[in-house]
Design an enzyme around this catalytic site. Structure first.
Site, PDB file in Angstrom:
ATOM      1  N   ALA A 121      45.390  36.857  38.050  1.00 11.85           N
ATOM      2  CA  ALA A 121      45.029  37.968  37.098  1.00 11.85           C
ATOM      3  C   ALA A 121      45.966  39.073  37.453  1.00 11.85           C
ATOM      4  O   ALA A 121      46.669  39.278  38.485  1.00 11.85           O
ATOM      5  CB  ALA A 121      43.551  38.509  36.999  1.00 11.85           C
ATOM      6  N   GLY A 124      43.096  32.898  37.887  1.00 12.14           N
ATOM      7  CA  GLY A 124      42.999  32.972  36.478  1.00 12.14           C
ATOM      8  C   GLY A 124      44.134  31.882  35.716  1.00 12.14           C
ATOM      9  O   GLY A 124      43.659  31.478  34.900  1.00 12.14           O
ATOM     10  N   GLU A 127      42.376  28.570  36.233  1.00 14.77           N
ATOM     11  CA  GLU A 127      41.167  28.660  35.256  1.00 14.77           C
ATOM     12  C   GLU A 127      41.707  28.353  33.892  1.00 14.77           C
ATOM     13  O   GLU A 127      40.968  27.730  33.245  1.00 14.77           O
ATOM     14  CB  GLU A 127      40.413  29.846  35.429  1.00 14.77           C
ATOM     15  N   GLU A 138      40.587  33.974  44.819  1.00 10.21           N
ATOM     16  CA  GLU A 138      39.885  35.414  44.613  1.00 10.21           C
ATOM     17  C   GLU A 138      39.054  35.589  45.931  1.00 10.21           C
ATOM     18  O   GLU A 138      38.789  36.975  45.882  1.00 10.21           O
ATOM     19  CB  GLU A 138      38.875  35.033  43.434  1.00 10.21           C
TER      20      GLU A 138
END
Length: 602
Positions: free
Chosen positions: A66, A105, A108, A128
């Site tokens: 991210a 991310g 993901e 994370e």
């Protein structure tokens, strides 16, 4: 098909829609990138000529995570879950082509694709937890469904990465590309899926890997969390999310994940860890360094001394791929060191002249100032082209440099190392140390995977002055009758590693009882005051550098930010009141910043 926006491109080849992301330097999931991806998938899904969709990234990496700076600041037009639903819900096979790093991310996103092909050497992970967060885009729900609960818990709590081979072994990727051209291999793989009639494979629908989780798996995960991340909230929240995943209802698990993620994002621990993340990178930025200065290449580094420090540095340098020459005039000591290190690449020498070809020579022999001066004077003549470093916690870098004919080539390198924290290289700059020497020391820190922190040389360095104050306060409390065990308990409950204070055990019978909060104030408030003095004296560039010395050098819990960050949380006026209540004069920098409403951490 036209470009979607400046960071996302869409083309059609042989019935395969190629969605290419190009958001340098690491294809971070910025709002603009997410908007472009969403629009590209809408077009590709709606186009009857498209039979499969391939997600690619330009540059050196897949989506590396991210955009941390945008967390809670900017928003895309659709949230991450809507984007994922669009990808996973496509009625056509979606293949993610992974290379470089596929983290956070980015992984993901890949998990919402139906198939994953990875280039050799790709690194995958959900890190994370290192920012006090959990994967908030379905990672805690999809990962267990594809690799199993136990493996997912290990990856999520440790935050570690796996390479392509490891990912293939646990089912995280479906195939490793057998060609250097990933786009070609990925397109061929997508066409093969179509030819075989392979269906879309929604990870959120998989159930066979989560049904065998039992209480013992989660208990082992809690033990791992306590061992690796004592005091941190994120691992416990991750375990609760994976427990929800193991119950089988994907939507219910996503609801748990969203709630737990938001609590962490809004909480103090993640704020501190994100601060530490950026502070670590800020430390490498040295104010006033010539913009065109270049570090030495460090093809060969010399070490003088075969004691514990010299041997440890030799191993670290060799592990970093640096050719290393180890000197000791004592032939027996040299032989013992060679046997202990046992590396064929290590050069053993009993002649200082053999260090002449080194780019940098580090003295790691003695603590006495006179001995260090004598060694540096000899090295000055034996290796006239090398930069010279003294591996020292002592502040007298200038006095040591004055023993040479070129003090500008001399720098202090303090390798802070303890059982619990050994990631700092304190770079002690003398009054005339050259920019080249500083740049080379920072490059050395990067090679050794340490955080390089610049410190002035007097009076005292960052580590020396702050640790001295902390230990003085512990000794003062013990002298007043406070039990060493009580001081140790308060420090470890705060998050410090056991044994940091080296508190005396021969203090006699305890005669005074203090609350843990008072013990912590007596330890930390004078430390904060000294940190402010260090800033005022110009020994540290910024408060966050002092914090990095403590987080990565002494085990200050990263989820508490560091001494100056802690001061800002307490409030500088409150800190000043406590400093005065303990009989100290508040540091001028502390008073100045409090009056101006500035933060000590910077």
């Amino acid at each position: 098909m036209p470009a979607i926006n400046e960071v996302v491109d869409l083309t059609l080849e042989d019935g395969v829609a190629l969605i290419t992301l190009d958001n340098p330097p690491v294809n971070a999931l910025s709002p603009k990138l997410m908007d472009g991806m969403y629009d590209a998938f809408i077009q590709a899904i709606g186009d009857p000529e498209v039979r499969a969709i391939l997600l690619l990234c330009a540059g050196r990496t897949f989506i590396a995570g991210a955009d941390i700076k945008a967390l809670g600041v900017e928003s895309p037009k659709v949230d991450f879950f809507e984007l994922q639903e669009k990808i996973e819900g496509a009625g056509k096979p979606v293949v993610a082509a992974l290379h470089g790093t596929c983290l956070g991310g980015g992984l993901e996103v890949a998990l919402t694709c139906h198939y994953r092909i990875a280039a050799p050497g790709t690194k995958l992970g959900l890190p994370e937890v290192n920012l006090g967060l959990l994967p908030g885009g379905g990672g805690t729900q999809r990962l267990p469904r594809i690799v199993g609960v136990a493996t997912a818990l290990d990856l999520l709590i440790s935050g570690r990465q796996v390479d392509a081979r490891g990912a293939l072994a646990v089912g995280l990727v479906d195939v490793i590309a057998d060609t250097t051209d990933l786009a070609v291999a990925a397109k061929a793989y997508a066409l093969a899926l179509l030819a075989e009639g392979r269906p879309v494979k929604r990870v959120s629908d998989l159930a066979d890997r989560i049904g065998d989780a039992d209480a013992a798996v989660f208990e082992a995960a809690r033990d791992q969390a306590e061992r690796l991340r004592r005091g941190e909230e994120a691992p416990r929240a991750i375990i609760r999310c994976v427990e929800a995943a193991a119950r089988g209802d994907f939507d219910a698990g996503i609801a748990v994940e969203r709630a737990e993620f938001q609590k962490l994002l809004d909480g103090p621990q993640s704020a501190a860890l994100r601060y530490a993340f950026f502070a670590e990178r800020q430390a490498a930025k040295v104010a006033g360094l010539a913009p065109d200065v270049q570090p030495r290449a460090l093809t060969r580094v010399g070490l003088v001394g075969t004691g514990a420090i010299g041997r440890r540095l030799a191993v670290a340098l060799l592990d970093a791929g640096v050719e290393t020459a180890l000197f000791d005039a004592d032939a027996a000591a040299l032989d013992r060191a060679g046997a202990a290190i046992d590396r064929t690449a290590l050069i053993l020498t009993g002649s200082l002249s053999d260090l002449a070809a080194c780019d940098l020579v580090i003295e790691a022999v003695a603590d006495a100032l006179e001995a260090k001066q004598a060694i540096l004077a000899e090295l000055d003549h034996a290796a006239p082209g090398a930069l010279l470093a003294t591996s020292t916690a002592r502040p007298e870098v200038d006095a040591i440099a004055d023993a040479t004919t070129r003090p500008c080539a001399v720098i202090g390198l303090h390798f802070l190392s303890s059982e619990n924290a050994d990631r700092v290289l304190e770079i002690v700059r003398g009054k005339v140390t050259s920019d080249e020497a500083v740049a080379t020391a920072l490059a050395l820190a990067r090679k050794l995977k340490r955080v390089g922190v610049l410190s002035g040389s007097g009076p005292g360095s960052i580590s020396q002055r702050t640790m001295l104050v902390l230990r003085q306060q512990a000794d003062a409390m013990i002298a007043q009758g406070v039990a060493p065990e009580a001081i140790e308990r308060a420090a470890t409950e705060f998050g410090f590693p056991t044994g940091l204070l080296a508190a005396r055990t021969d203090a006699g019978t305890a005669t005074r009882t203090l609350a843990d909060s008072e013990i912590l104030d007596r330890l930390l408030i004078p430390l904060i005051n000294e940190a402010a003095n260090i800033l005022g004296d110009g020994i540290a560039q910024r408060g966050s550098d002092i914090d990095m010395v403590w987080v990565h050098g002494y085990g200050w819990p990263a989820w508490r930010g560091g001494p100056t960050y802690h001061a800002d949380l307490l409030g500088l006026p409150s800190v000043i009141e406590k400093v005065q209540s303990f009989g100290f004069n508040p540091a001028p920098r502390l008073v100045e910043y409090a009056a101006a409403g500035r933060k000590l951490a910077g």
